[in-house]
Design a protein around this motif. Structure first.
Motif, PDB file in Angstrom:
ATOM      1  N   ARG B  98     -35.110   2.327 -47.842  1.00  0.00           N
ATOM      2  CA  ARG B  98     -34.374   2.940 -48.963  1.00  0.00           C
ATOM      3  C   ARG B  98     -33.278   2.006 -49.456  1.00  0.00           C
ATOM      4  O   ARG B  98     -33.050   1.861 -50.650  1.00  0.00           O
ATOM      5  CB  ARG B  98     -33.768   4.286 -48.527  1.00  0.00           C
ATOM      6  CG  ARG B  98     -34.775   5.425 -48.482  1.00  0.00           C
ATOM      7  CD  ARG B  98     -34.085   6.781 -48.533  1.00  0.00           C
ATOM      8  NE  ARG B  98     -33.152   6.991 -47.425  1.00  0.00           N
ATOM      9  CZ  ARG B  98     -33.499   7.526 -46.257  1.00  0.00           C
ATOM     10  NH1 ARG B  98     -34.744   7.897 -46.031  1.00  0.00           N
ATOM     11  NH2 ARG B  98     -32.605   7.697 -45.316  1.00  0.00           N
ATOM     12  N   GLU B 101     -34.863  -0.717 -51.490  1.00  0.00           N
ATOM     13  CA  GLU B 101     -35.234  -0.223 -52.822  1.00  0.00           C
ATOM     14  C   GLU B 101     -34.013  -0.131 -53.726  1.00  0.00           C
ATOM     15  O   GLU B 101     -34.046  -0.490 -54.899  1.00  0.00           O
ATOM     16  CB  GLU B 101     -35.886   1.161 -52.713  1.00  0.00           C
ATOM     17  CG  GLU B 101     -37.343   1.109 -52.255  1.00  0.00           C
ATOM     18  CD  GLU B 101     -37.868   2.484 -51.869  1.00  0.00           C
ATOM     19  OE1 GLU B 101     -37.309   3.504 -52.354  1.00  0.00           O
ATOM     20  OE2 GLU B 101     -38.823   2.547 -51.069  1.00  0.00           O
ATOM     21  N   LEU B 102     -32.920   0.339 -53.140  1.00  0.00           N
ATOM     22  CA  LEU B 102     -31.667   0.484 -53.889  1.00  0.00           C
ATOM     23  C   LEU B 102     -31.199  -0.877 -54.390  1.00  0.00           C
ATOM     24  O   LEU B 102     -30.815  -1.036 -55.556  1.00  0.00           O
ATOM     25  CB  LEU B 102     -30.610   1.105 -52.973  1.00  0.00           C
ATOM     26  CG  LEU B 102     -29.325   1.585 -53.630  1.00  0.00           C
ATOM     27  CD1 LEU B 102     -29.608   2.809 -54.488  1.00  0.00           C
ATOM     28  CD2 LEU B 102     -28.270   1.907 -52.581  1.00  0.00           C
ATOM     29  N   GLU B 104     -33.058  -3.446 -54.877  1.00  0.00           N
ATOM     30  CA  GLU B 104     -34.053  -3.922 -55.834  1.00  0.00           C
ATOM     31  C   GLU B 104     -33.783  -3.331 -57.225  1.00  0.00           C
ATOM     32  O   GLU B 104     -33.802  -4.046 -58.227  1.00  0.00           O
ATOM     33  CB  GLU B 104     -35.452  -3.516 -55.345  1.00  0.00           C
ATOM     34  CG  GLU B 104     -36.608  -4.245 -56.003  1.00  0.00           C
ATOM     35  CD  GLU B 104     -36.587  -5.744 -55.750  1.00  0.00           C
ATOM     36  OE1 GLU B 104     -36.958  -6.481 -56.663  1.00  0.00           O
ATOM     37  OE2 GLU B 104     -36.162  -6.161 -54.634  1.00  0.00           O
ATOM     38  N   THR B 105     -33.522  -2.015 -57.274  1.00  0.00           N
ATOM     39  CA  THR B 105     -33.326  -1.352 -58.571  1.00  0.00           C
ATOM     40  C   THR B 105     -32.010  -1.759 -59.225  1.00  0.00           C
ATOM     41  O   THR B 105     -31.893  -1.725 -60.445  1.00  0.00           O
ATOM     42  CB  THR B 105     -33.349   0.183 -58.429  1.00  0.00           C
ATOM     43  OG1 THR B 105     -32.410   0.557 -57.411  1.00  0.00           O
ATOM     44  CG2 THR B 105     -34.718   0.698 -58.056  1.00  0.00           C
ATOM     45  N   THR B 106     -31.016  -2.142 -58.429  1.00  0.00           N
ATOM     46  CA  THR B 106     -29.719  -2.523 -59.003  1.00  0.00           C
ATOM     47  C   THR B 106     -29.655  -4.015 -59.310  1.00  0.00           C
ATOM     48  O   THR B 106     -28.699  -4.486 -59.899  1.00  0.00           O
ATOM     49  CB  THR B 106     -28.557  -2.169 -58.051  1.00  0.00           C
ATOM     50  OG1 THR B 106     -28.822  -2.778 -56.785  1.00  0.00           O
ATOM     51  CG2 THR B 106     -28.412  -0.673 -57.867  1.00  0.00           C
ATOM     52  N   LYS B 107     -30.722  -4.749 -58.897  1.00  0.00           N
ATOM     53  CA  LYS B 107     -30.745  -6.201 -59.117  1.00  0.00           C
ATOM     54  C   LYS B 107     -30.743  -6.481 -60.628  1.00  0.00           C
ATOM     55  O   LYS B 107     -31.530  -5.908 -61.367  1.00  0.00           O
ATOM     56  CB  LYS B 107     -32.001  -6.806 -58.466  1.00  0.00           C
ATOM     57  CG  LYS B 107     -31.889  -8.297 -58.168  1.00  0.00           C
ATOM     58  CD  LYS B 107     -33.249  -8.856 -57.842  1.00  0.00           C
ATOM     59  CE  LYS B 107     -33.628  -8.677 -56.384  1.00  0.00           C
ATOM     60  NZ  LYS B 107     -34.988  -9.171 -56.090  1.00  0.00           N
ATOM     61  N   THR B 109     -28.629  -5.625 -62.720  1.00  0.00           N
ATOM     62  CA  THR B 109     -27.801  -4.681 -63.453  1.00  0.00           C
ATOM     63  C   THR B 109     -26.418  -5.306 -63.665  1.00  0.00           C
ATOM     64  O   THR B 109     -25.819  -5.784 -62.713  1.00  0.00           O
ATOM     65  CB  THR B 109     -27.649  -3.371 -62.648  1.00  0.00           C
ATOM     66  OG1 THR B 109     -28.946  -2.913 -62.309  1.00  0.00           O
ATOM     67  CG2 THR B 109     -26.904  -2.311 -63.431  1.00  0.00           C
TER      68      THR B 109
END
Lengths: 111, 111
Positions: B98, B101-102, B104-107, B109
């Motif tokens: 998790r 993933e977090l 990865e998604t904020t990369k 940003t």
């Protein structure tokens, strides 16, 4: 010796159903000490003691968030403990194998 | 609840380097309490206490042979403890997934 002490501390920390329950709860997400205490029906003081034991074993981490203390699953991996358990399993299996061989060789031997 | 108490007793019994050492020694064959005490440099009384704790947890069995008490590896298998450790490992891995993933998604940003 350091590693021995670490295993000792870990096993002692896990030898309590409430503390194992706390880790299972934290596996589903972080929680405050108040949130942890409620389902177990124990006092905040009691839960704080359990949290400290788990924290000292590296099984739990805490973080101050406003007025609360947020608990999460700690970094401690149980690899060394699992290795020891696996060695114990092999020892037991070998003992049973030897017993089986003994029964096999004495089979048919007149009493 | 009975199973909980059994796990508690087992983990408490294992949370001591001398007691784990005794089990490792018995994995190589049975031994009297005197034979067990010698390499650890502890008294017979001290070793008898460790043996009793291990016996109560089913990790060791004793048998009276002449004037000695012969100790062997007990029948207690650590399957339930190993299952718990495996569940803990999965919980930790999922937590790390998790977190990954977090990240990865904020990369990318903008801050």
């Amino acid at each position: 010796m350091v590693q021995y002490q670490e295993i000792d501390r870990t096993l002692s920390a896990l030898a309590d159903p409430t503390r194992r329950g706390v880790l299972e709860r934290l596996g589903r997400g972080s929680a405050t000490i108040t949130e942890l205490a409620a389902p177990f029906g124990i006092s905040l003081t009691g839960m704080k003691k359990h949290v400290r034991v788990l924290e000292e074993a590296g099984l739990l981490t805490t973080e101050k968030v406003g007025r609360s203390r947020l608990c999460s699953l700690g970094p401690r991996r149980l690899d060394d403990v699992q290795q020891w358990m696996e060695m114990h399993r092999r020892m037991l299996d070998e003992r049973l194998d030897r017993l089986g061989e003994l029964l096999e060789t004495t089979k048919g031997t007149p009493r």
